[in-house]
Design a protein around this motif. Structure first.
Motif, PDB file in Angstrom:
ATOM      1  N   LEU B 329     -83.012  76.559 102.996  1.00 47.93           N
ATOM      2  CA  LEU B 329     -81.981  76.859 102.147  1.00 47.93           C
ATOM      3  C   LEU B 329     -80.734  77.735 102.508  1.00 47.93           C
ATOM      4  CD1 LEU B 329     -83.856  77.333  98.789  1.00 47.93           C
ATOM      5  CD2 LEU B 329     -82.437  75.455  99.434  1.00 47.93           C
ATOM      6  N   PRO B 343     -89.804  88.952 100.724  1.00 46.67           N
ATOM      7  CA  PRO B 343     -89.012  87.722 100.655  1.00 46.67           C
ATOM      8  C   PRO B 343     -87.662  87.809 100.068  1.00 46.67           C
ATOM      9  CG  PRO B 343     -90.688  87.131  99.210  1.00 46.67           C
ATOM     10  CD  PRO B 343     -91.096  88.406  99.752  1.00 46.67           C
ATOM     11  N   THR B 344     -86.616  87.293 100.301  1.00 46.32           N
ATOM     12  CA  THR B 344     -85.444  87.343  99.441  1.00 46.32           C
ATOM     13  C   THR B 344     -85.698  86.935  97.921  1.00 46.32           C
ATOM     14  OG1 THR B 344     -83.838  87.508 101.134  1.00 46.32           O
ATOM     15  CG2 THR B 344     -83.170  86.909  98.974  1.00 46.32           C
ATOM     16  N   ALA B 345     -86.475  85.628  98.143  1.00 53.04           N
ATOM     17  CA  ALA B 345     -86.733  84.759  96.899  1.00 53.04           C
ATOM     18  C   ALA B 345     -88.083  84.283  96.981  1.00 53.04           C
ATOM     19  CB  ALA B 345     -85.694  83.913  96.592  1.00 53.04           C
ATOM     20  N   ASN B 346     -88.833  84.118  95.918  1.00 47.61           N
ATOM     21  CA  ASN B 346     -90.222  83.203  95.674  1.00 47.61           C
ATOM     22  C   ASN B 346     -89.823  82.125  94.868  1.00 47.61           C
ATOM     23  OD1 ASN B 346     -92.085  84.821  97.311  1.00 47.61           O
ATOM     24  ND2 ASN B 346     -92.417  86.322  95.711  1.00 47.61           N
ATOM     25  N   PHE B 347     -88.708  82.054  94.119  1.00 44.21           N
ATOM     26  CA  PHE B 347     -88.642  81.022  93.411  1.00 44.21           C
ATOM     27  C   PHE B 347     -87.193  80.669  93.662  1.00 44.21           C
ATOM     28  CE2 PHE B 347     -92.181  82.558  91.112  1.00 44.21           C
ATOM     29  CZ  PHE B 347     -92.604  81.369  90.452  1.00 44.21           C
ATOM     30  N   PRO B 349     -83.334  78.465  93.755  1.00 42.31           N
ATOM     31  CA  PRO B 349     -82.504  77.592  92.818  1.00 42.31           C
ATOM     32  C   PRO B 349     -82.543  76.036  93.148  1.00 42.31           C
ATOM     33  CG  PRO B 349     -81.334  78.876  94.405  1.00 42.31           C
ATOM     34  CD  PRO B 349     -82.811  79.342  94.471  1.00 42.31           C
TER      35      PRO B 349
END
Ligand code: FES
Ligand SMILES: [Mg+2]
Ligand SMILES: [Mg+2]
Lengths: 656, 656
Positions: B329, B343-347, B349
């Motif tokens: 991404l 992590p910056t995100a786990n879920f 967009p």
């Protein structure tokens, strides 16, 4: 290339130019400055000149220029040198003057068209009210802007608290905003890790909240105190105004208004739709024209506020009629003008400024006021919001906005009905032999001597008369009837003892201005056909009002307030308008000019989530009455084709 | 430019090339075909050649080439002609053969690296299971794809029903989908009017539904019956596979697998992160590499299915570890490798394919499997979904995926814990004197005679031995212990009566292959330091399992199923792995190879909204245990540095 001479009067300067050159450019070569605020697009009408000698050619582009040309006026920017030398006179009103620079704090200049003056005066008055007099644009709503910034200190990441950064942020936002649905776009997530850590998990989050959903617009490191700005735009068919708002202080910082650059593709919404649908890339071109208009307004404002950058503008709200909203977003408007008159959308998606090419912060969300129907747009919803007609305990009120269409809202609190009647462009000067927009040389007031039938009149800027504008036409109709020149059905009394009454090519006509007093090569007259046109226009508006009343089962006298909105409303003579049966016979003190409610409502919505929620609520709540269904309207219309009306009991105070 | 001769054996073809030319290109000039499925990127290892005479130069780019070069193997694509004429031998395994074309229905070829063979075999077996044997990829979930098309006949517009087009559409969609929140993007609204009317208000709507929200992907005129396709992608650090799914039939149409083109920037996630963070445009480059990989797989598949166009692929689902998801991404992965490993995100967009440059339908939504933590990614969540461990009444199970990290999930139904232990790359061949990936010439099985200490072994593709791969190392460790060459702590018994046991430069070592039997210029040995490395790797995995059990208060014998996932798992000898204390001493019949669960779960999620909802539910539900917090793991780890363990009661059936 052929070269020709152009002589400019009164200065007497002569300049040689290639044939094909327009006169605005030629004047520039001669060091003569002519006003041209529209940049030579042929839409502002301020570069009017008189061609004294020689034949020139008109560009085929400007509708305004074409119409003026018929009246013997040329727009310098639209007039091209051809095979002949020319002598051109520049009226004082078109020349740049020192005076103009001195009074520049008021946007209205001597040479301006009345329509633009009026509009800019509106913009300026609103600015004055809101800005200099510090009157709140919130109109009673709480300051709770659609876009706001929150300064957060997030719990620092540790082995014990090892949630991901996005979750760390959204958990806190959920608490701060009471929104359960928080969207952070990928572009922001991409560098979120660095941003959170740049100032040890202190961040400033910009977000817009609507109906329990929050959209994150930006996340910046540290606790930023940059002010947040938004732009509210009133997108009118003719004119467009932008308002720069300080979202945190809840006030208007500055405004600017100008012509809609779409004007070169047609004057009214129908011709714009036709252009968008029929021309190659028509929609793209006409969409770009309004985007350019808004971009120019924004840069006009920003040039005066060097500390505010494009990037500081974080949100945009627009209000306009349904066609304008479609064209602004690039939505095909085709079916708006085809029966059964279906807009593609009444509620519009929020898009990012960069998607539309608006030169503000690229991630700024752009909101569009919702419409009700093809001919009842966001400008009317905005006006309804401004007048508080939808508030609990509101008295029964009527909001009326007259242009090519008459758009009206009637109601109180829970119930609101609305309709749009096709008044036609008569009040805007079209379809009337000597009708014209409110510009230089247009008759705006008149008196007729009941004994001699002699006519006295005033024109805009006291120019020599070249036609009659809307307010002049309403006045004219009232005076024609008062003096018995026409009967209640608009029929001319041809036997009157005055040579002003005569039979012209198209039937009976009455001379308003003799050729010698005019700036034309003929008499300025009003014909029986003109009067019939005007009766149809005023009849449509009144019939619309009556139809709404019938639908909801109320009488005229139950109306407590009549709000007259829009540019035309601002210079409408209410007693005249009642006298001819355009407006209902209600005590004058119940009438209120509310000015540019479209702009005012757009400002409110930007500054208050509650106002925006109510605007959306109103758009759903407004019950649209389609006047072409059934006979209700048609019956009312036929009864309204008299002065003031077939049923005189509806106008007890009118004695025409 | 200098010209040099290259002679290719066994054909004996000689060709003149400019110095600087790589040998793959040179072979091409000589009309000799060498396998190069990675396109000469130096990542597939299939163009291995032997340099018989002359000195060449290595490109500095490929990690794989550099490592092979140390072992005397050259990759043709990474070897450049310099100042000397060369003699090059092309082994059969690297030459394109007719045989290969004949067996092309199985993707595994004689010359392939074992890692790739294994992986492709997985991909192919899955395809065979799902495609040829018509086994359902749904794994018990209902067919209810993430993206589906609905054929609607909307009420026609009329003066009586004059709702706007958008409302007309969404009202019906609300009923059809049971979604209250329906988003139609501006791009679709723009021409909605024409689309609705093109076939008299009959339309086919494509939408994706997730959690009560529907996103409209396309609206097409008429009732279209084009099939809908989706692509599920397993994004592994080393290998990537794509599965083309028929969304309406719920089946796999075709598959393709290849190396991850990011491999040239490093073998493991850490080196990829370092590249992304430290190099100029590193993130952009490495992001583009995985996008290119996926695009190539898609076009490899589509080239075989001419009737299916890029535009027909309407949705994409990816599963991969957390770093792969970030890089796919374009999210900065920097903080994944820095304590505290956030992590910056786990879920992630959902984004449109065009935003990422994926060559499928530009409006196709791209879904990414959610992660749990920096080192427990979407591939593990996907595996957890596939094993049904989170289902009510599921028995206590253990899912284990061994690579550089050992990722594990333990639980049953409502409770699930997970952890990742840094096993290090020993099982992948790194940090072991003669360790290597499972490729041509790698020892994969061995026996040691308990009397003579003589070693017999098999290598991959029966090549002359050049090193030992992961499965060989586990086997080796078990046999070293069984024959008493090492003690339970991994200490070498230096007094054994065999010249294979000796003291090398770095301490005690045991000769596995004498130089003469190898393809190297020295003996292949395993050192005491190698053994310690392996003990640390296996100890970390077992300690991770024990730590999870401790946290939830269960014993080893409460585990009913052990699911062994991933490429390494596929060729792991379970009894050996138990014998050295890598895997728990549980009856072998409780072990199940589950293959590429990451890919299987991605397919399930594409085909079933219920499966996707459960995947998201699992990602929230999985409780991550950070092993570096507290002493629990460290204590277990120290106890696990023995064969099989300090506490022998944990391995009652092992007699090493
Ligand atoms: S400059 Fe000519 S119309 Fe504006
Ligand atoms: Mg308006
Ligand atoms: Mg994997």
């Amino acid at each position: 290339m052929n070269k020709r001479f152009v002589t400019f009067l009164p200065a007497g300067v002569k300049v040689e130019v290639e044939s094909g050159t327009d006169l605005l450019t030629a004047a520039g070569k001669a060091n003569i400055e002519i006003k041209a605020p529209c940049g030579g697009d042929g839409t502002c009408g301020k570069c009017a000149i008189h061609l004294k000698n020689g034949k020139a050619k008109a560009r085929r582009e400007s509708h305004l220029a074409a119409r003026l040309m018929e009246k013997g006026i040329n727009l310098a920017c639209q007039t091209l040198v051809q095979d002949e030398d020319l002598v051109v006179e520049i009226p004082k009103t078109s020349a740049m003057s020192k005076h103009q620079v001195l009074v520049d704090s008021s946007p209205v200049n001597a040479g301006m068209s009345e329509a633009l003056s009026n509009y800019l005066l509106n913009v300026w008055q609103l600015k004055e009210l809101l800005l200099e007099k510090q009157e709140s644009p919130l109109n009673g709503y709480p300051l709770h802007p659609l876009c706001r910034s929150i300064r957060l200190t997030l719990p620092a990441a540790s082995l014990q608290d090892n949630r991901d950064d996005l979750n760390r942020l959204t958990m806190v936002l959920r608490k701060e905003t009471k929104c359960t649905d928080i969207n952070v776009p990928l572009a922001i997530i991409r560098d979120l890790g660095e941003i959170l850590r740049a100032d040890n998990f202190k961040v400033t989050v910009l977000l817009s909240e609507v109906g329990g959903k929050a959209e994150v617009i930006a996340v910046e490191p540290g606790h930023s105190h940059r002010p947040l700005y938004g732009i509210a735009v009133d997108i009118g068919t003719t004119t467009v105004a932008a308002y720069l708002l300080d979202l945190e202080k809840g006030r208007v910082v500055d405004t600017a208004g100008t012509h809609n650059r779409q004007a070169r593709f047609g004057d009214d919404v129908i011709s714009r739709i036709v252009y968008a649908v029929d021309e190659t890339d028509g929609l793209k071109t006409i969409h770009q024209a309004i985007i350019d208009t808004v971009n120019n307004l924004v840069s006009d404002i920003l040039v005066k506020h060097r500390a505010i950058r494009e990037n500081d503008i974080r949100v945009i709200m627009t209000a306009g009629n349904t066609t304008m909203a479609h064209l602004f977003l690039g939505i095909n408007p085709k079916f708006i003008r085809l029966e059964p008159y279906i807009p593609t959308a009444n509620f519009f998606p929020v898009v990012k400024a960069q998607e539309l090419g608006l030169r503000v912060n690229p991630d700024a969300p752009v909101f569009s006021y919702p419409s009700v129907a093809s001919y009842v747009g966001g400008d009317i919803v905005s006006g309804t919001l401004f007048t508080n007609m939808g508030k609990e305990d509101a008295p029964i009120s009527l909001l009326i906005d007259i242009g090519t269409n008459g758009e009206m809202v009637l109601g109180a609190g829970d119930w609101l009905v609305t309709c749009s009647c096709s008044a036609g462009p008569a009040f805007e000067g079209s379809g009337i032999t000597f009708g014209m927009r409110a510009m230089y040389g247009a008759i705006e007031r008149m008196e007729i001597d009941p004994q001699t039938y002699e006519v006295s009149y005033t024109t805009i800027n006291n120019g020599r008369a070249i036609g009659i504008c809307g307010s002049g036409l309403i006045d004219c109709l009232a005076k024609l009837r008062r003096t018995g020149i026409i009967d209640r059905a608009g029929k001319f009394q041809t036997s009157l003892p005055t040579d002003r009454m005569r039979i012209g090519e198209a039937g009976p006509e009455f001379v308003l201005v003799w050729q010698d007093d005019s700036d034309l090569d003929r008499d300025i007259i009003i014909s029986e056909a003109d009067v019939k046109n005007l009766l149809r226009a005023k009849g449509a508006v009144f019939a619309g009002i009556r139809t709404m009343l019938n639908v909801v089962g109320f009488e005229l006298d139950s109306i407590e307030n009549v709000y007259v909105a829009g540019g035309f409303g601002n210079y409408l003579n209410i007693p005249d308008a009642i006298a001819i049966g355009l407006l209902p016979d209600i005590p004058v003190q119940k009438y209120k000019y509310v000015g540019n409610t479209s702009a005012k409502g757009a400002c409110m919505a930007l500054l208050s989530q509650e106002a925006w929620a109510e605007a959306n609520n109103l758009a759903s709540k407004l019950t649209y009455i389609e006047l072409s269904v059934g006979n209700l309207f048609m019956d009312e219309f036929v009864s309204s084709l008299f002065i003031p009306h077939t049923d005189l009991t509806l106008f007890p105070n009118v004695d025409l």
